[in-house]
Design an enzyme around this catalytic site. Sequence first.
Site, PDB file in Angstrom:
ATOM      1  N   ARG A 181       0.935  -0.832  -0.135  1.00 27.32           N
ATOM      2  CA  ARG A 181      -0.671  -0.111   0.074  1.00 27.32           C
ATOM      3  C   ARG A 181       0.744   1.335   0.138  1.00 27.32           C
ATOM      4  O   ARG A 181       1.987   0.943  -0.127  1.00 27.32           O
ATOM      5  CB  ARG A 181      -0.599   0.061   1.196  1.00 27.32           C
ATOM      6  CG  ARG A 181       0.107  -0.487   2.554  1.00 27.32           C
ATOM      7  CD  ARG A 181      -0.626   0.401   3.491  1.00 27.32           C
ATOM      8  NE  ARG A 181      -0.571   1.317   3.621  1.00 27.32           N
ATOM      9  CZ  ARG A 181       0.847   2.171   3.746  1.00 27.32           C
ATOM     10  NH1 ARG A 181       1.649   1.671   3.475  1.00 27.32           N
ATOM     11  NH2 ARG A 181       0.541   3.849   3.492  1.00 27.32           N
ATOM     12  N   ALA A 216       1.135   4.984  -2.193  1.00 27.99           N
ATOM     13  CA  ALA A 216       0.930   4.949  -3.561  1.00 27.99           C
ATOM     14  C   ALA A 216       2.492   5.003  -4.989  1.00 27.99           C
ATOM     15  O   ALA A 216       1.997   3.915  -5.323  1.00 27.99           O
ATOM     16  CB  ALA A 216       0.509   7.133  -3.879  1.00 27.99           C
ATOM     17  N   ARG A 250      -6.801  -0.066  -7.862  1.00 27.30           N
ATOM     18  CA  ARG A 250      -7.151   0.764  -6.732  1.00 27.30           C
ATOM     19  C   ARG A 250      -7.096   2.035  -7.261  1.00 27.30           C
ATOM     20  O   ARG A 250      -6.217   2.427  -7.899  1.00 27.30           O
ATOM     21  CB  ARG A 250      -6.347   1.362  -5.364  1.00 27.30           C
ATOM     22  CG  ARG A 250      -5.967  -0.717  -4.320  1.00 27.30           C
ATOM     23  CD  ARG A 250      -5.417  -0.009  -3.253  1.00 27.30           C
ATOM     24  NE  ARG A 250      -6.099   0.514  -2.204  1.00 27.30           N
ATOM     25  CZ  ARG A 250      -5.702   1.689  -1.267  1.00 27.30           C
ATOM     26  NH1 ARG A 250      -3.980   0.944  -0.992  1.00 27.30           N
ATOM     27  NH2 ARG A 250      -6.254   2.640  -0.509  1.00 27.30           N
ATOM     28  N   GLN A 288      -2.982   2.354   9.885  1.00 28.98           N
ATOM     29  CA  GLN A 288      -1.367   2.247   8.924  1.00 28.98           C
ATOM     30  C   GLN A 288      -0.194   3.363   9.796  1.00 28.98           C
ATOM     31  O   GLN A 288       0.767   2.913   9.894  1.00 28.98           O
ATOM     32  CB  GLN A 288      -1.453   3.226   7.909  1.00 28.98           C
ATOM     33  CG  GLN A 288      -2.158   2.694   6.873  1.00 28.98           C
ATOM     34  CD  GLN A 288      -3.430   2.414   6.702  1.00 28.98           C
ATOM     35  OE1 GLN A 288      -4.508   2.907   7.526  1.00 28.98           O
ATOM     36  NE2 GLN A 288      -3.949   2.478   5.504  1.00 28.98           N
ATOM     37  N   ASP A 303      -2.002  10.687  -2.447  1.00 32.37           N
ATOM     38  CA  ASP A 303      -1.987   9.977  -3.807  1.00 32.37           C
ATOM     39  C   ASP A 303      -2.229  10.652  -4.430  1.00 32.37           C
ATOM     40  O   ASP A 303      -1.940   9.588  -5.797  1.00 32.37           O
ATOM     41  CB  ASP A 303      -3.487   9.036  -3.108  1.00 32.37           C
ATOM     42  CG  ASP A 303      -3.010   7.753  -1.842  1.00 32.37           C
ATOM     43  OD1 ASP A 303      -2.688   8.835  -0.527  1.00 32.37           O
ATOM     44  OD2 ASP A 303      -3.040   6.904  -2.358  1.00 32.37           O
ATOM     45  N   LYS A 350      -4.527  10.044   2.450  1.00 32.48           N
ATOM     46  CA  LYS A 350      -5.745   9.145   3.487  1.00 32.48           C
ATOM     47  C   LYS A 350      -6.715  10.415   4.645  1.00 32.48           C
ATOM     48  O   LYS A 350      -6.629  11.444   4.876  1.00 32.48           O
ATOM     49  CB  LYS A 350      -4.673   8.736   4.157  1.00 32.48           C
ATOM     50  CG  LYS A 350      -5.213   7.910   5.816  1.00 32.48           C
ATOM     51  CD  LYS A 350      -5.652   7.010   5.248  1.00 32.48           C
ATOM     52  CE  LYS A 350      -4.778   5.374   4.224  1.00 32.48           C
ATOM     53  NZ  LYS A 350      -6.441   5.334   2.795  1.00 32.48           N
TER      54      LYS A 350
HETATM   55  O1  MRU Z   1      -4.534   3.024   1.805  1.00 29.85           O
HETATM   56  P1  MRU Z   1      -3.229   3.512   2.116  1.00 29.85           P
HETATM   57  O2  MRU Z   1      -2.827   2.955   2.906  1.00 29.85           O
HETATM   58  O3  MRU Z   1      -2.801   3.023   0.642  1.00 29.85           O
HETATM   59  O4  MRU Z   1      -3.016   4.586   1.636  1.00 29.85           O
HETATM   60  C1  MRU Z   1      -1.642   5.544   1.697  1.00 29.85           C
HETATM   61  C2  MRU Z   1      -2.004   7.384   1.720  1.00 29.85           C
HETATM   62  O5  MRU Z   1      -3.112   7.925   1.560  1.00 29.85           O
HETATM   63  C3  MRU Z   1      -0.736   7.216   2.266  1.00 29.85           C
HETATM   64  O6  MRU Z   1      -0.641   9.202   2.752  1.00 29.85           O
HETATM   65  C4  MRU Z   1      -0.570   7.740   0.710  1.00 29.85           C
HETATM   66  O7  MRU Z   1      -0.831   6.916  -0.328  1.00 29.85           O
HETATM   67  C5  MRU Z   1       1.504   8.644   0.240  1.00 29.85           C
HETATM   68  S1  MRU Z   1       2.156   7.417   0.219  1.00 29.85           S
HETATM   69  C6  MRU Z   1       4.058   7.693   0.172  1.00 29.85           C
END
Ligand code: MRU
Length: 333
Positions: free
Chosen positions: A44, A46, A84, A188, A229, A240
Amino acid sequence: MQTIVWNDDAVDLIDQTKLPHELTVFRAATVAELIDAIKRLVVRGAPAIGVAGGYGVVLAMGEADPITDPDAFARLTDRLRNARPTAVNLAVRVDEVLAVAGEGREAALATAHRIKDDEIRSSTAMGERGADLVVSLVEGRSVRAMTICNTGGLATVDRGTALAVIQTLHERGDLEIAYPLETRPLLQGARLTTWELGRMGAPYRLVVDSAGPALISRGLVDVVVAGADRIASNGDVANKIGTYSLALAAHRSGVPFLIVAPESTVDGTTATGADIDIELRAEAEVTGFGEVRFAPADATALNPAFDVTPAELITAIVTDQRVVRCQDGERPE
Ligand code: MRU
């Protein structure tokens, strides 16, 4: 141990659903297994799902020949590309490898490896540039930095985005404390960011999501750093769920709010945040955790995984190549 490794014709992933209690590897040897891993958040973040998606195209080439069986190949790679919807990196990186698929498997694999190397290099650059900016904004004191979700090496391949900034501050002796938010519903922050902060030896205190804005308003936070993302052309940022509340609180209190993301997260084809597809995840993630259901059996839930922070609430966006000062009217595109 790296988050994502191409190993013997399969993709080895640190299984992020098992952390922090078990450090194990999930092996995706087929496109279906990789899509399952992306959807379940085994991998997980981005940039990380972008890297995994690049290798997924190589897996797809082993299951359907792009030249002799283009329809079957397109079906596989479309499913991968859309595993996703919010993080643009997945589609961008799948497309980058698809662009060379006609040249054969070695060319595709070389591109997937290059993408991974790019993300590693850009994490270091973001950490340095972001730490420089934070120190210039927070003059004269050791930094108290708040962050959300997990944006570390687990979410990229190495070091990360926003968490790379915190790591760099810590390595330079400029970090007083990090405040990771737990990040409901999948935790997370509580499970992964704490694990990474602990491994780097950085001081931190975990806080519940709803404490974030309150701590900012009480003057306990010098800077908020978050990942992204997808970044729209006008500077609106999907990240997030919970990021927007932090940005509002930071804006009201005059605390710098920074987005840290690689250029691969900037989506020139998306004009504004309103155009970003926000992933809705299973209700069960909100009504319980793992095997434990804490809401009544008939409870229903709404579970948007991301929110959009408008550019006017963002002090600056830090990428591996530049600083976009949104507060001064600059925009990424
Ligand atoms: O649902 P997730 O855990 O994949 O969400 C991740 C995030 O929101 C991170 O903040 C984003 O991907 C940036 S990660 C370097």
